[in-house]
Write a protein that holds these residues in place. Structure first.
Motif, short mmCIF file in Angstrom:
data_model
loop_
_atom_site.label_atom_id
_atom_site.label_comp_id
_atom_site.label_asym_id
_atom_site.label_seq_id
_atom_site.Cartn_x
_atom_site.Cartn_y
_atom_site.Cartn_z
N LEU A 136 1.14 -0.85 -0.34
CA LEU A 136 0.19 -0.16 0.03
C LEU A 136 1.04 1.63 -0.58
N ALA A 137 1.59 0.83 1.08
CA ALA A 137 2.89 2.31 1.44
C ALA A 137 3.62 2.57 -0.24
N ALA A 138 4.03 0.95 -0.89
CA ALA A 138 4.53 1.90 -2.33
C ALA A 138 3.71 1.62 -3.58
N GLU A 139 2.73 2.13 -3.42
CA GLU A 139 1.62 2.27 -4.38
C GLU A 139 0.68 3.49 -4.17
N ARG A 140 0.78 3.95 -2.69
CA ARG A 140 -0.13 5.35 -2.55
C ARG A 140 1.46 6.16 -2.24
N LEU A 141 2.38 6.20 -1.36
CA LEU A 141 3.07 7.00 -1.49
C LEU A 141 4.43 7.23 -1.77
N ALA A 142 4.27 7.95 -3.56
CA ALA A 142 5.22 7.63 -4.66
C ALA A 142 6.66 8.38 -4.17
N SER A 143 6.65 9.36 -3.41
CA SER A 143 7.73 9.65 -2.75
C SER A 143 8.41 8.81 -1.69
N ALA A 144 8.07 7.86 -0.78
CA ALA A 144 8.16 7.21 0.34
C ALA A 144 9.28 6.24 0.12
N GLU A 145 10.81 5.87 0.87
CA GLU A 145 11.73 4.93 0.69
C GLU A 145 10.76 4.37 1.92
N LEU A 165 -3.28 3.68 8.38
CA LEU A 165 -2.07 4.41 8.41
C LEU A 165 -1.54 4.24 7.04
N VAL A 166 -1.20 3.93 5.75
CA VAL A 166 -0.89 4.66 4.41
C VAL A 166 -2.74 5.95 4.13
N ASP A 167 -3.87 5.69 5.09
CA ASP A 167 -3.92 7.22 3.86
C ASP A 167 -4.44 8.51 4.62
N ALA A 168 -3.49 7.61 5.85
CA ALA A 168 -2.93 9.01 6.89
C ALA A 168 -2.07 9.49 7.09
N LEU A 169 -0.80 8.74 6.10
CA LEU A 169 -0.26 9.40 5.42
C LEU A 169 0.38 9.78 4.83
N ARG A 170 -0.85 9.01 3.22
CA ARG A 170 -1.48 9.78 2.44
C ARG A 170 -2.23 11.41 3.12
N GLU A 171 -2.99 11.34 3.05
CA GLU A 171 -3.44 12.75 3.53
C GLU A 171 -2.18 13.48 4.40
N ALA A 172 -1.46 13.73 5.04
CA ALA A 172 0.40 13.90 5.45
C ALA A 172 0.69 14.87 4.51
N ALA A 173 1.36 14.17 2.68
CA ALA A 173 1.58 14.41 1.97
C ALA A 173 0.78 15.00 0.91
N GLU A 174 -0.16 15.12 0.78
CA GLU A 174 -1.10 15.95 -0.10
C GLU A 174 -1.11 17.59 0.85
N THR A 175 -1.48 17.42 1.52
CA THR A 175 -1.28 18.76 2.74
C THR A 175 -0.74 19.50 3.26
N GLY A 176 0.44 18.33 3.14
CA GLY A 176 1.48 19.62 4.06
C GLY A 176 1.53 19.32 5.41
N GLN A 177 0.90 18.68 6.05
CA GLN A 177 0.95 18.21 7.51
C GLN A 177 2.06 17.46 8.27
N GLY A 178 2.43 18.28 8.83
CA GLY A 178 3.76 17.22 10.43
C GLY A 178 3.45 16.11 10.14
N LEU A 179 4.61 15.28 9.73
CA LEU A 179 4.14 14.10 10.16
C LEU A 179 3.77 13.60 11.52
N GLY A 180 4.46 14.18 12.46
CA GLY A 180 4.08 14.20 13.41
C GLY A 180 2.91 14.26 14.25
#
Length: 393
Positions: free
Chosen positions: A18-27, A314-329
């Protein structure tokens, strides 16, 4: 973001995909203790998935329907002695879905997930890393990230987030914030049935000592078969002393007529049962999902499904953070709150049911039968329960 996923079981692999698919810039680094060349496709442990989990696996291109047996109907009933037998029958047809869920071997689930991950990792070598045969010995977390000690000398890997998805069974786990040893055993194996077999029917039978489940499996060369799970109190567990023929007779006596006739039984394995759950999923920058977050009694068959929803949320939340610019914390701080409506009712329900089988209160079987009979007649309530079991809260 640099993400570590620790554990390449169903929940960990689903999260990594899921992370590989939806978080395109994540390592993304996927860790597991087992070597990559170990063949897991033949692992015959039985898993039950609900419809929501099947749809997730289909989206991940990791679902092989030919290796699974669809569940079309679920039959839940109270065994004698009880003044009110009571039974609930939930079918895919009445819910307007193609199937309620499916049953398949562990290897038939994990192998396609792993193959899909390896294919993606080969295509995206710059950001997807497969680190099998690499145990994680320690996790050190602070406000800005997490360090993993993999026993590789003085080098310590640092990540923005580490997700622990390596749970194991109750007897082998370190104790978490909420823990309870139910003093019960789960006996698991397979049974043979006279034709036509269960044909997509899953049976949950509330016996005097604990729940007994038959889950349909695909027919093989020898005919119809089903997976068996029977939970019994350790103080009154006589199964170990019986031979196969005696076990078959005892189990047949406990089942409803709709189960048909048992004709054979495999060797049974025994596992102690308990509740082991974290009150908080997140600790610093380390987060737990699946059995690493909550190990449940198998009475409702929902542990793996809950873990897959953990991964998706979790991946939905991380994607939302990436799209909205919210901090990871800030995003991670909301994870416990966001998962609570799904986690805690399931934890509470399975814990209540598990404990109730240890009670010897007069009239309790009758009350359980009455509740089942009432649920069968309360169509809206039954539909709501079926939806929750198929898709979670």
């Amino acid at each position: 973001m640099k993400l570590a996923v620790i554990g390449a079981g169903p929940a960990g692999l689903a999260l990594a995909l899921l992370a590989a698919e939806r978080l395109a810039s994540a390592e993304i680094h996927l860790f597991d203790t087992r070597p990559l060349d170990r063949d897991i496709s033949g692992d015959a442990r039985t898993l039950a998935l609900n419809l929501g989990s099947i749809r997730l696996l289909q989206r991940l291109q990791a679902w092989r329907s030919e290796t699974a047996q669809a569940i079309q109907t679920v039959h839940v009933s109270q065994a004698p002695p009880s003044p009110i037998a009571g039974a609930v029958r939930i079918s895919a047809a009445e819910q307007g879905v193609p199937q309620l869920g499916a049953v398949l071997p562990y290897g038939a689930l994990v192998a396609p997930l792993q193959q899909r991950w390896l294919a993606l990792a080969e295509q995206q070598r710059e950001r997807l890393f497969t680190r099998f045969a690499t145990p994680v010995y320690a996790i050190r977390s602070d406000a800005s990230g997490v360090e993993l000690d993999c026993g590789e000398g003085p080098v310590v890997d640092r990540f923005d987030l580490a997700v622990v998805a390596e749970g194991g069974v109750f007897a082998e786990q370190e104790r978490k914030s909420i823990t309870s040893d139910y003093q019960q055993n789960a006996w698991v194996g397979q049974v043979r049935l006279a034709a036509p077999g269960l044909r997509g029917l899953a049976i949950e039978r509330f016996t005097r000592n604990g729940p007994l489940a038959l889950l349909p499996l695909p027919d093989d060369a020898q005919g119809a078969r089903a997976a068996l799970v029977w939970c019994l109190p350790q103080a009154e567990d006589d199964i170990a002393a019986l031979n196969d023929a005696q076990r078959l007779v005892v189990i047949q006596q406990q089942l409803p007529d709709v189960a048909g006739t048992l004709t054979g039984i495999s060797a049974l394995k025994c596992f102690p049962l308990g509740l082991n759950a974290e009150t908080r999923l997140l600790q610093g920058r380390a987060l737990r999902i699946g059995n690493a977050a909550q190990t449940l009694h198998p009475v409702a068959g929902q542990g793996l499904n809950l873990g897959l929803r953990d991964a998706q949320a979790l991946v939905d939340a991380l994607r939302e953070a990436a799209e909205t610019g919210q901090g990871l914390g800030a995003v991670l701080a909301r994870i416990d709150w966001a998962r609570a409506p799904d986690r805690w009712p399931m934890i509470a329900a399975t814990d209540f049911l598990a404990r109730s089988f240890a009670w010897r209160l007069p009239g309790l079987p009758g009350l359980r039968g009455l509740a089942l009979a009432g649920l069968e007649m309360a169509t809206p309530l039954k539909k709501a329960l079926a939806h929750r079991m198929m898709f979670g809260g």
